[in-house]
Design a protein around this motif. Structure first.
Motif, mmCIF file in Angstrom:
data_model
loop_
_atom_site.group_PDB
_atom_site.id
_atom_site.type_symbol
_atom_site.label_atom_id
_atom_site.label_comp_id
_atom_site.label_asym_id
_atom_site.label_seq_id
_atom_site.Cartn_x
_atom_site.Cartn_y
_atom_site.Cartn_z
ATOM 1 N N LEU A 1 -55.875 17.925 41.605
ATOM 2 C CA LEU A 1 -55.195 18.444 40.413
ATOM 3 C C LEU A 1 -54.291 17.350 39.862
ATOM 4 O O LEU A 1 -53.981 17.316 38.680
ATOM 5 N N ARG B 1 -51.532 18.799 45.732
ATOM 6 C CA ARG B 1 -52.265 18.732 44.468
ATOM 7 C C ARG B 1 -53.117 17.459 44.395
ATOM 8 O O ARG B 1 -54.142 17.440 43.725
ATOM 9 N N GLU C 1 -55.150 25.247 36.055
ATOM 10 C CA GLU C 1 -55.204 24.658 37.384
ATOM 11 C C GLU C 1 -55.941 25.566 38.358
ATOM 12 O O GLU C 1 -56.747 25.104 39.171
ATOM 13 N N ASN D 1 -56.602 18.127 46.278
ATOM 14 C CA ASN D 1 -57.751 18.643 45.526
ATOM 15 C C ASN D 1 -57.780 18.107 44.093
ATOM 16 O O ASN D 1 -58.368 18.689 43.203
ATOM 17 N N MET E 1 -57.480 26.743 46.847
ATOM 18 C CA MET E 1 -56.044 26.502 46.659
ATOM 19 C C MET E 1 -55.334 27.811 46.333
ATOM 20 O O MET E 1 -55.824 28.608 45.513
ATOM 21 N N ARG F 1 -59.606 25.309 37.570
ATOM 22 C CA ARG F 1 -60.174 24.042 38.036
ATOM 23 C C ARG F 1 -60.280 24.035 39.557
ATOM 24 O O ARG F 1 -61.255 23.538 40.118
ATOM 25 N N SER F 2 -59.274 24.580 40.228
ATOM 26 C CA SER F 2 -59.302 24.531 41.688
ATOM 27 C C SER F 2 -60.395 25.431 42.249
ATOM 28 O O SER F 2 -60.766 25.316 43.413
#
Ligand SMILES: Nc1ncnc2c1ncn2[C@@H]1O[C@H](COP(=O)(O)OP(=O)(O)OP(=O)(O)O)[C@@H](O)[C@H]1O
Ligand SMILES: Nc1ncnc2c1ncn2[C@@H]1O[C@H](COP(=O)(O)OP(=O)(O)OP(=O)(O)O)[C@@H](O)[C@H]1O
Ligand SMILES: [Mg+2]
Ligand SMILES: [Mg+2]
Lengths: 280, 255, 252, 280, 252
Positions: free
Chosen positions: C53, C48, A179, C51, C84, A182-183
């Protein structure tokens, strides 16, 4: 400082005066030691020592096994195990990637493979490779026979286990890592290769080493497919020699030679595991 | 090199008969060790009666003989030959009608006699074994197993003759049914004669033969020719005496 | 100036469980929004979804005019606009602090090593861990790790920063250093969405506070209003529990 | 609502107009499907189907195996596996208790046992039990031969693995549980039996089931020690029949019969594991 | 009245690491002591040494006149005098709430089922979870679990209660319910040693506050004094960080 031992007993210790727990523990230890020593003594006295020595630790019977024990048997055991390992590793990696793929048919193929090869005895797989396939496909040749047969037979089975190991390794990397990657704008595959896989590799080293131990032991099965004198591994040499001299020493020698490799590897695995547990 | 039906390469030696071998430059023999006096390992080499006879064919092909040690049942079924694991099967193997369906046999080279190895003073015949419910050990896939079955005896099967003997010595079975020359060879060992003795012998009227993959007429021809020559020039009799330890009662027919 | 982030009727379910039941909110450029609410109310899920996720089931997230939820959007490119920061830091443990902060600059933005390292060092300086560039995450305290995580996000030049309880995993003594960095960021004009339980921070720094419960935004407005004079019963109860924990009834 | 796809490209998408990632993904999936179908077609066309069918799926060859496949082979496989399992379980439990004991000699004995039996191939252990011990101890008889030999041979190996499983289970119970129990005044052994062991039992169910799968497969080794017709298990029956008919179908049938048991058990193990992971 | 707990020159090391370097403290019957200090300063270790979950290397722990560190003491009996509440609750997950609270009463104190259940229910009522007796721990919120853990400890009739950061693992909204129960216990006259970061609780409830750092007790005294007007520099820094986290320098 309060040292009157009568005040030490707690509410549950009842009325009667008892030994302190420390003394009780000491007494129990002493008793257990005694029992153990007695058992040992009985064992030594009742069992015919010279008979055991002659059967299991016969120096002459052991001597017959040298130098073939190392130059042939151990060498072949290592070759069988390592070549199967290499094949299993490569195939296992491919299977794991298929299993984690987003393309469903890949996942199905990989899952079917893994389920089948984890469910079959290695001995049966070896027989199928050694006899079943060549009979079905006339003219099928194994140019390095028996080395290639063994590598394939044991490697196919190992691949199934290794595929699961790789997959578990990838999935053991905390999802927050993917995560976070990806972020930061990484694509899925970029995040996999730069972030997840490098961490997964460390996680799978202990189970992969374990698989090597398994293959060392499974190489004992190869005699079923037919091997030459030069292709004998430890178990075959041990049993051949035991038969020759009608004595169990060669079994013991062969076993000890396995342990020479498997025990250190096993200790290594546990060290690595402990280190990982700690670093988490 | 014409290699249409697959399976190995042609022996390249000049002047030798053109026979396809599974591995170039060697005549690969499948056998089940230990099976003295036909095949057994001695000092890191495999020697015996069968070995010497097959060597004659190998010499004719200008190659040397190499061995693959497998369980007997995959020899007599033709599995190892069909799997192209070896060129010839030589394992003190009896020629039977059933086996002929899976293998092509050479001319016979030895008369089969089965025998019983038993504890001193123990059961001497298969009938006694049966009536006393003794534990009989046989080798997997052999004519001994067939005979035991015919007699209605439930025998324990062993992968090779060596484990069979070991089982007898360790008291796991009471009686062995095995080919006579093998039993005789065992009885050369003092630790065997000390406790065990020969029981009844059973002449089956069958004979041993070498075998090749079905249809491999070229190799079969070479083997038969070398066998014939050996029988004619006395090599066979000499080899017999060397390994079996006695004069042959009869000589195989030559063709 | 248009809205930096616009959330339109956002819905999100996990299987049967409806977590977000239609969220509407907008954040102006340079604004700091604090999201508060009880556990399980959907605060993290909202962040989340912003963005991506998590893929929302319905509704839109529009960041500086780009609809991230449009099916033909390049999600990786779009996500780069949003930095983030997670509760559990999520630094990459196999990389040094410097590599943590440069890897995505180099692999995603295609910056050269020198440029990426310069930017990384600037940001590490800014969050006060400049001297830790060579260390590995495991050698840092929680507060230091979280500050590195902030520097890492900043190095991608995001237009909006998202924080999900950035101090909840920290020892109380270390909370301050992270909040201080966040306050400083806000002062510099960064647009921020912050899920937090630090009421003092919300009161002092937030332009707007948003109280969520049960998948809805119950109340939103200036911090002084939502925290100081909440209108809704649920908001009042929540704030009393969090702000004055030692004076409750056991049976409540 | 902004829907001009030109504004969708992020900073890294470069200059040229490209397909959107979603469309690219769809194209790639379609391409992969095509390749897979093509591969399948090639496989079907090039390989001689009837030959394969005759070798691996020969109905008559399979028919010959019934009913012995179930009444003898599968039955014996289950007997061998289960009896070894029972022995391994009991011995493994004892070893685990010794390993966790505060009396050092117990720990040493247990550790030595575990290291040795995890390091040896099961095949070698079976040979030692079947041939080695009877030679050394003259007159040693196995009254239920071969069932007792197999149970002992495979059980001794399984015990080493099970001991480690039990130990790991006890150690996987969070230490806070023992501490909480002790802080309530329970003695060490009371806390162990009332608090730690009940939780450990649940943790070890999946690995213990896995050990049963291992034993199902390891029972394929028993033919090495000499068995009667009535004692044949799946691999032996399969190879005997394959040899009889010179056809690989019996291998396939035997393999499928293993899978009949091992795959459902494997799925069960993974279900249990997933449930545990979730409840934590 | 004599001291309920007396800690005399207590030392504890883990291998090379000296964690407690000579702790002296005493607690009068009915007193509430709060122990504060930075992470790693040895607070938990001190508490664990008091009920001998850790064996001290030197020094004494005397509870109501009994020296627990004497080598001939019956440690299980002695430990019953002390109730312990852990940060992570440590309820027994395989037992129902009622069984959690009765098992040690029955197996250790030898109480009958009826009596044990009566005592358990009383204590569960007292901490406000009376209606959860049949539930299993996994079905409870963190705050409920911690209150059950308190009830469990109370059911053994301890003379002293030890709390190790009982609210640190809780959602902020749930902290209050546990602190309330603790305040109530204190009001009833229970002797308590509490490791906590809840300064408000310490200020309001503690008779004495003890500030630890680096294995030493740096400062101790009435709450108002230690928290309100700390003498030592380290205490001041610590309190400023914890009490005013949003106003620090990043570079501090
Ligand atoms: N991946 C998921 N799968 C299933 N359910 C989920 C998932 N993520 C969150 N949930 C559920 O959605 C609900 C909201 O979760 P979310 O994490 O958004 O709450 P939150 O407000 O952030 O709470 P907290 O303050 O505890 O972080 C919870 O009931 C949670 O169990
Ligand atoms: N069992 C142990 N083995 C080795 N080191 C330990 C052990 N328990 C604690 N320590 C070390 O002792 C030191 C003090 O630990 P302790 O848990 O008492 O601190 P603390 O004040 O309770 O901190 P926190 O607020 O984080 O709980 C730490 O450095 C810790 O790593
Ligand atoms: Mg959250
Ligand atoms: Mg602590």
């Amino acid at each position: 400082m309060a040292d009157s031992s009568t005040t030490l007993a707690g509410p549950a210790s009842g009325g009667a005066r008892k030994l302190s727990p420390r003394k009780r523990r000491q007494l129990s230890l002493a008793a257990q030691s005694l029992v153990l020593v007695a058992l040992l003594a009985i064992l030594i006295l009742t069992v015919d020592g010279s008979k055991i020595q002659k059967s299991f630790f016969d120096f002459k019977a052991a001597q017959n096994m040298f130098p073939a024990l190392f130059t042939v048997a151990l060498k072949n055991t290592i070759i069988y195990a390592v070549s199967a390992y290499v094949l299993g590793f490569v195939l296992g990696l491919i299977l794991a990637l298929m299993r984690l793929s987003s393309f469903a048919p890949y996942r199905w193929i990989s899952l079917a493979y893994i389920e089948i090869f984890r469910g079959l005895p290695a001995l049966l797989v070896l027989m199928i490779i050694g006899f079943g396939l060549p009979i079905a496909f006339d003219g099928l040749q194994f140019p390095l026979d028996p080395y290639d047969k063994v590598a394939i037979g044991l490697g196919l089975v190992a691949a199934a286990y290794m595929a699961e190991t790789f997959r578990a390794g990838v999935q053991a990397v905390p999802p927050g890592q993917l995560e976070a990657a990806r972020s930061l704008g990484m694509s899925h595959s970029r995040a996999m290769f730069s972030i997840v896989l490098p961490q997964a590799v460390r996680l799978v080293i202990p189970p992969l080493t374990n698989e090597l131990i398994v293959l060392f032991k499974d190489s004992s099965l190869v005699s079923v497919i037919g091997i030459t004198l030069a292709g004998r591994e430890l178990t075959k040499l041990g049993s051949d020699e035991a038969i020759k001299v009608a004595n169990s020493t060669p079994f013991v020698v062969a076993g000890a030679t396995y342990l020479l490799i498997t025990i250190p590897l096993g200790i290594l695995v546990r060290r690595l595991e402990a280190k990982q547990r700690k670093s988490r | 090199k014409s290699d249409t039906s697959g399976g190995g390469s042609t022996s390249a030696a000049p002047g030798a008969p053109a026979v396809k071998l599974v591995k170039a430059g060697q005549l690969t023999t499948c056998t089940s060790l230990p099976y003295p006096p036909f095949q057994t390992e001695e000092g890191g080499k495999i020697v015996g009666f069968d070995v010497d006879l097959v060597d004659l064919a190998a010499k004719k092909l200008n190659t040397k003989q190499e061995f693959s040690d497998v369980k007997f049942d995959v020899i007599k079924s033709g599995a190892v030959l069909n799997a192209n694991q070896c060129d010839v099967a030589a394992a003190g193997m009896t020629i039977t009608e059933e086996r002929k369906a899976n293998l092509d046999f050479s001319n016979p080279y030895f008369d089969e006699v089965l025998s019983i190895l038993t504890k001193k003073g123990g059961a001497k015949t298969l009938d006694e074994v049966k009536s006393q419910k003794l534990r009989l050990g046989v080798q997997t896939g052999t004519t001994s197993l067939d005979l035991a079955k015919d007699k209605g005896i439930e025998a324990t099967e062993f992968d090779d003759a060596g484990k069979q003997l070991l089982a007898l010595q360790s008291g796991q079975i009471d009686v062995i049914l095995q080919d006579l020359p093998v039993v005789n060879d065992w009885l050369k060992k003092p630790e065997v004669t000390e406790k065990f003795e020969l029981g009844e012998t059973i002449e089956s009227g069958n004979q041993y033969g070498f075998a090749v993959k079905k249809g491999n007429a070229e190799l079969l021809k070479v083997i038969n020719e070398s066998l014939d020559a050996a029988i004619k020039d006395g090599t066979w009799a000499k080899t017999y005496k060397q390994w079996i330890g006695s004069e042959p009662k009869s000589t195989p027919k030559t063709k | 100036m248009s809205n930096a982030v616009e959330i339109v009727d956002l819905h999100k379910s996990f299987g049967e469980l409806q977590v977000l039941k239609g969220i509407n909110a907008s954040v102006k450029t340079g604004e700091v929004i604090c999201i508060i609410g009880p556990s399980g109310s959907g605060k993290s899920t909202l962040l989340r979804c912003v963005n991506l996720l998590e893929q929302p089931n319905a509704g839109q997230v529009i960041v500086h005019g780009v609809d991230l939820t449009h099916r033909d959007v390049d999600i990786d490119a779009a996500r780069r606009r949003l930095g983030m920061v997670f509760q559990s830091f999520n630094l990459f443990p196999h990389l040094s602090v410097l590599d943590n902060v440069t890897i995505s600059q180099r692999k995603v933005l295609g910056r050269g090593r020198a440029e990426a390292e310069k930017i990384a060092r600037n940001n590490l300086e800014k969050v006060g861990v400049g001297e830790k560039a060579r260390a590995f995450p495991a050698q840092l305290s929680g507060g230091q790790q979280q500050r590195v995580a902030i520097a890492r996000a900043l190095s991608m030049d995001p237009q909006v920063m998202l924080f999900d309880e950035p101090t909840s995993a920290l020892d109380p003594e270390l909370v301050g250093e992270v909040l201080t960095v966040m306050r400083q960021l806000a002062d510099e004009g960064m647009t921020m969405l912050v899920v937090t339980h630090e009421m003092q921070f919300a009161k002092e720094v937030a332009d707007k506070v948003l109280f969520m419960d049960g998948g809805y935004v119950i109340e939103q407005g200036p911090a002084a209003q939502v925290i100081g004079a909440p209108q809704h019963e649920r908001t009042k109860t929540f704030l009393r529990r969090v702000l004055d924990p030692t004076h409750l009834d056991v049976t409540e």
